[in-house]
Design an enzyme around this catalytic site. Sequence first.
Site, PDB file in Angstrom:
ATOM      1  N   GLN A 267       3.424  -4.576   7.835  1.00 20.87           N
ATOM      2  CA  GLN A 267       2.126  -3.929   8.064  1.00 20.87           C
ATOM      3  C   GLN A 267       1.910  -3.689   9.565  1.00 20.87           C
ATOM      4  OE1 GLN A 267      -0.162  -2.971   5.589  1.00 20.87           O
ATOM      5  NE2 GLN A 267      -1.241  -2.008   7.278  1.00 20.87           N
TER       6      GLN A 267
ATOM      7  N   LYS B 239      -3.299  -3.741  -1.200  1.00 19.67           N
ATOM      8  CA  LYS B 239      -1.942  -3.598  -1.747  1.00 19.67           C
ATOM      9  C   LYS B 239      -1.666  -4.700  -2.763  1.00 19.67           C
ATOM     10  CE  LYS B 239      -0.476  -1.061   2.285  1.00 19.67           C
ATOM     11  NZ  LYS B 239      -0.002  -1.085   3.655  1.00 19.67           N
TER      12      LYS B 239
ATOM     13  N   ASP C 159       8.298   1.574   2.423  1.00 21.91           N
ATOM     14  CA  ASP C 159       7.420   2.417   3.243  1.00 21.91           C
ATOM     15  C   ASP C 159       8.165   3.644   3.778  1.00 21.91           C
ATOM     16  OD1 ASP C 159       4.734   1.867   3.446  1.00 21.91           O
ATOM     17  OD2 ASP C 159       4.940   0.365   5.037  1.00 21.91           O
TER      18      ASP C 159
END
Length: 283
Positions: free
Chosen positions: A95, A51, A118
């Site tokens: 994450q 990322k 997200d």
Amino acid sequence: MEILNGKEVSQNVKLAIKSQVDKLKEKGIFPKLVTISVQRDGAFSIYIKNKKKACDEVGIICENISLGFQTSQEELIELIEKLNRKDDVHGILLQSPVPEHIDINKAFSTISPSKDVDGFNPVNIGKLMLGQETFIPCTAKGIIRLLEYYNIEIEGKHAVIIGRSNIVGKPVMKCLLDKNATVTICHSKTKDLSKYTKSADILVVATGQEGLIKEDMVKKDSVVIDVGINFTQEGKLVGDVDFENVSRKVSYITPVPGGVGPMTVAMLLENVIIAVKNLEDPK
Ligand code: NAD
């Protein structure tokens, strides 16, 4: 058979994002993503590294925060709240996985819906379900983008998804439904999985079970999307589908690596830009 080349398509997406980032920078806006990991060794996972690399490529500032395994729920929430208040932070990503003592849903709920790139905050999940504008979870968005890029018809097709997670399976279900597919979701308790997979025009596999889908389980000339990320004993990255044999039978298939993975990352970048624009022009 044609390979759905997520690597190539994601490069095109990144080029478009880079020019948007350049324009924002000219206006004095510097898009910034902060990722948070809670890891046993305080290291950054390969996912975070990918990322960060993608952000660097397009000029998005990416700050990776790695918290130790002992970090408490309260400390994590406090950090997220602090980032929510920072004007220079446009996107926040937690994450997964996180240690068991942390309630990941509570953490996702704490991320400001306007910075939730997200798309895992319940407000944004609710909006997705209601068909309202929101951050679409990156893997689901990436799969749809890939299908569209290759002009694969979704409407009226039978899409079968294996896996019902909040992160992949359920958002993919909603996105395919929005494109007028008829959707079936299978999971670990599904009896006679083949019965469903064999009837799929579009099969999306997201289980984390190496080699789950074999040639005799897929329909001829169907489209197979392999979301799985597994590492063999030799350390090789493979998906959930027996690529070598299944690819001989279907019309389109995603490779692992180079399929859904890069698309997921590209959609994250896109969501960061959406977050910046929402901030500039709140609706
Ligand atoms: P998860 O563990 O939360 O969910 C797995 C799902 O698979 C569950 O719903 C379970 O019921 C189902 N399942 C497990 N074994 C099964 C079986 N034998 N038959 C039928 N269903 C079965 O995982 P997740 O977060 O949804 O991720 C799934 C996979 O996708 C993992 O390998 C993960 O690493 C990968 N992933 C890839 C990307 C990407 O960008 N490529 C993004 C997210 C996740």
